[in-house]
Design a protein around this motif. Sequence first.
Motif, short mmCIF file in Angstrom:
data_model
loop_
_atom_site.label_atom_id
_atom_site.label_comp_id
_atom_site.label_asym_id
_atom_site.label_seq_id
_atom_site.Cartn_x
_atom_site.Cartn_y
_atom_site.Cartn_z
N ARG A 206 0.83 -1.21 0.00
CA ARG A 206 0.00 0.00 0.00
C ARG A 206 0.86 1.26 0.00
O ARG A 206 0.55 2.24 -0.68
N LEU A 207 1.92 1.22 0.77
CA LEU A 207 2.80 2.39 0.83
C LEU A 207 3.43 2.66 -0.54
O LEU A 207 3.50 3.81 -0.99
N LEU A 208 3.86 1.59 -1.19
CA LEU A 208 4.48 1.76 -2.51
C LEU A 208 3.49 2.39 -3.49
O LEU A 208 3.83 3.33 -4.22
N LEU A 209 2.26 1.89 -3.49
CA LEU A 209 1.24 2.44 -4.39
C LEU A 209 0.90 3.88 -4.03
O LEU A 209 0.81 4.75 -4.90
N ARG A 210 0.75 4.15 -2.73
CA ARG A 210 0.40 5.51 -2.30
C ARG A 210 1.50 6.50 -2.65
O ARG A 210 1.22 7.66 -2.98
N ALA A 211 2.73 6.03 -2.57
CA ALA A 211 3.85 6.93 -2.89
C ALA A 211 3.80 7.38 -4.34
O ALA A 211 4.37 8.40 -4.71
N ALA A 212 3.11 6.61 -5.17
CA ALA A 212 3.01 6.94 -6.59
C ALA A 212 1.64 7.51 -6.95
O ALA A 212 1.34 7.71 -8.13
N GLY A 213 0.78 7.77 -5.95
CA GLY A 213 -0.52 8.39 -6.23
C GLY A 213 -1.64 7.41 -6.50
O GLY A 213 -2.66 7.78 -7.09
N TRP A 214 -1.49 6.17 -6.07
CA TRP A 214 -2.54 5.16 -6.25
C TRP A 214 -3.11 4.77 -4.88
O TRP A 214 -2.36 4.37 -3.99
N GLY A 215 -4.40 4.88 -4.73
CA GLY A 215 -5.05 4.44 -3.49
C GLY A 215 -5.59 3.03 -3.67
O GLY A 215 -6.12 2.69 -4.72
N VAL A 216 -5.44 2.21 -2.63
CA VAL A 216 -5.91 0.83 -2.74
C VAL A 216 -7.42 0.77 -2.50
O VAL A 216 -7.91 1.27 -1.49
N VAL A 217 -8.14 0.18 -3.45
CA VAL A 217 -9.58 -0.01 -3.30
C VAL A 217 -9.83 -1.31 -2.56
O VAL A 217 -10.62 -1.38 -1.62
N ARG A 218 -9.15 -2.35 -2.98
CA ARG A 218 -9.32 -3.66 -2.37
C ARG A 218 -8.16 -4.56 -2.73
O ARG A 218 -7.55 -4.38 -3.79
N ASP A 219 -7.85 -5.50 -1.87
CA ASP A 219 -6.90 -6.51 -2.32
C ASP A 219 -7.34 -7.91 -1.92
O ASP A 219 -8.16 -8.10 -1.04
N TRP A 220 -6.81 -8.86 -2.65
CA TRP A 220 -7.17 -10.26 -2.47
C TRP A 220 -5.90 -11.06 -2.29
O TRP A 220 -4.89 -10.81 -2.95
N THR A 221 -5.96 -12.02 -1.39
CA THR A 221 -4.79 -12.87 -1.19
C THR A 221 -5.26 -14.31 -1.00
O THR A 221 -6.44 -14.56 -0.80
N ASP A 222 -4.34 -15.25 -1.11
CA ASP A 222 -4.66 -16.67 -0.97
C ASP A 222 -4.62 -17.07 0.51
O ASP A 222 -4.21 -16.27 1.36
N GLU A 223 -4.99 -18.29 0.80
CA GLU A 223 -5.08 -18.77 2.20
C GLU A 223 -3.74 -18.63 2.92
O GLU A 223 -3.69 -18.35 4.11
N ARG A 224 -2.65 -18.86 2.19
CA ARG A 224 -1.33 -18.82 2.84
C ARG A 224 -0.74 -17.41 2.85
O ARG A 224 0.34 -17.20 3.36
N ASP A 225 -1.46 -16.46 2.22
CA ASP A 225 -0.96 -15.08 2.15
C ASP A 225 0.36 -15.01 1.36
O ASP A 225 1.24 -14.23 1.68
N TYR A 226 0.45 -15.82 0.33
CA TYR A 226 1.69 -15.87 -0.46
C TYR A 226 1.76 -14.78 -1.52
O TYR A 226 2.84 -14.35 -1.92
N SER B 158 -0.57 -11.38 -3.63
CA SER B 158 -1.75 -10.52 -3.57
C SER B 158 -2.04 -9.86 -4.91
O SER B 158 -1.13 -9.55 -5.68
N ILE B 159 -3.32 -9.71 -5.16
CA ILE B 159 -3.79 -8.94 -6.31
C ILE B 159 -4.47 -7.70 -5.74
O ILE B 159 -5.32 -7.81 -4.86
N ILE B 160 -4.06 -6.55 -6.23
CA ILE B 160 -4.54 -5.30 -5.66
C ILE B 160 -5.27 -4.50 -6.73
O ILE B 160 -4.78 -4.37 -7.86
N LEU B 161 -6.46 -4.01 -6.37
CA LEU B 161 -7.18 -3.06 -7.24
C LEU B 161 -6.94 -1.67 -6.66
O LEU B 161 -7.30 -1.40 -5.51
N ALA B 162 -6.31 -0.81 -7.44
CA ALA B 162 -5.99 0.54 -6.98
C ALA B 162 -6.64 1.56 -7.89
O ALA B 162 -7.01 1.25 -9.03
N GLU B 163 -6.77 2.75 -7.37
CA GLU B 163 -7.44 3.83 -8.10
C GLU B 163 -6.52 5.05 -8.10
O GLU B 163 -5.95 5.40 -7.06
N ALA B 164 -6.41 5.70 -9.27
CA ALA B 164 -5.57 6.89 -9.36
C ALA B 164 -6.16 7.97 -8.46
O ALA B 164 -7.31 8.35 -8.64
N GLU B 165 -5.39 8.44 -7.50
CA GLU B 165 -5.90 9.47 -6.60
C GLU B 165 -5.84 10.82 -7.27
O GLU B 165 -4.90 11.11 -8.00
N PRO B 166 -6.88 11.66 -7.06
CA PRO B 166 -6.82 13.00 -7.64
C PRO B 166 -5.67 13.77 -7.00
O PRO B 166 -5.31 13.49 -5.86
#
Length: 322
Positions: free
Chosen positions: A287-307, A309-317
Motif C-alpha cells: 500500500r505504501l508503494l502504491l500511495r507513494a506513486a498516487g494510487w489508493g488501494v480499493v481492495r486486495d485479495w490474497t490466498d489462504e497462505r498469504d503468499y 496478492s492482487i490489488i485493485l488501486a485507483e488513481a488518486e486525484p
Amino acid sequence: MAEAALAVRAADPAFRADVLAGLAAPIPAVPARWLYDRRGSELFEEITRLPEYYPTRTETALLERHSGEIAAMLGKGEAVVEFGSGSSAKTPLLLRAVHPAAYVPIDISGDFLRESAEALRTLFPDLPILPVEADFMRRIDLPDEIASAPKLGFFPGSTIGNLVPRTAVDLLRAMKETLGDGSRLVIGMDRTKEVSVLLAAYDDAAGVTAAFNLNLLRRINAELDADIPLDAFRHRAIWNDAMSRIEMHLEAVRDVAFTVAGTRFAFAAGATIHTENSHKYGYRDSRLLLRAAGWGVVRDWTDERDYFSIILAEAEPPRFAP
Ligand code: AVJ
C-alpha cells in the motif's frame, strides 16, 4: 545454420554497454532484463511450472477466483491496458470477466507484442486489440480509439518486484500519467513469507532457475564475443532481509579471468555478478508503494497462505497536504 546466422547478427549495443559497465562496477551487476532472450524466456516459462515456484499458480488462482468481483467493481466499456505483452494465461482470465471495450497491450518488444496479440485475437475475435510498441517506464500516448473510455491498467506477475522501490514508484507514476485521472489498476505483488519458501522458489531442486541465471553468461558469450567459462560460475539465490528481496547472483567458484568484447575481466573465487532482484511486499508495504506513486488501494485479495496478492488501486486525484 541458424547458429551461424545468429553469430553474425550485430549485438544489441545497449546489451553490450550494460554488460561492459556492469561487470566493471564496484558491485558487479547486469540489469535483469537481459535474462529474457528467447532461451531465457523459455526457461522462465519452465520456472512458472516448477513445484517450488508458487507465484504464477497462486496469482492465476486468485484471478480465477476473484476476477468476477473485480469486474463488478468496474463500470461498462473499460479499456484494459496491459503493461507487458499479455502472453500469459492470466490476461484471458481478466478479459473474460471484464468484457472490455478494447484491449491495449504495451510492450517494448514488437515481436512478442504481435505474437501474443495474434493469439488473443483468436480467443476474442470481437474484441478490438490495439497493441502499442513502447517503453512503459515513460508516459505513453494511448490510441485515440480509447480516448473516452474508462481505463483499467493490468500489471500481473509481480514484475514490479524486479524494480527497486525508487524505480517502482517512477513506473507506477508513469502508469498513472498514461492511464489518466480516475483510472484503475490491477497489480500482482508477491508477499513476504517464510525465507525457506522464498529460497526454494528461486533455487529449485531441478536446477531450472540455475540454468535461467547461467543462460546470461551463455548469451554474453554468444552475442558479445566473450569467452566466459560457464563452469566457473554457479547460481546463488539469497534473501536480503534489509531490502526485503530475493537476489540472484552468479558466483565465481574459482579465480577466473575472461574477455568480453575485447575487455579483460577477473573475478576472484566467491565474487558475484548480481543479476536480478525480486522484492517482496507485506500488506502495508504494498500500500505504501502504491500511495507513494498516487494510487489508493480499493481492495486486495490474497490466498489462504498469504503468499501473493492482487490489488485493485485507483488513481488518486491531485491534492494538497496533509
Ligand atoms: C518475472 C520478475 C516475476 O521475480 O519471481 C523467477 C523472475 N527470476 N525466478 C520473479 C524470476 C527467477 C520473476 N519475475
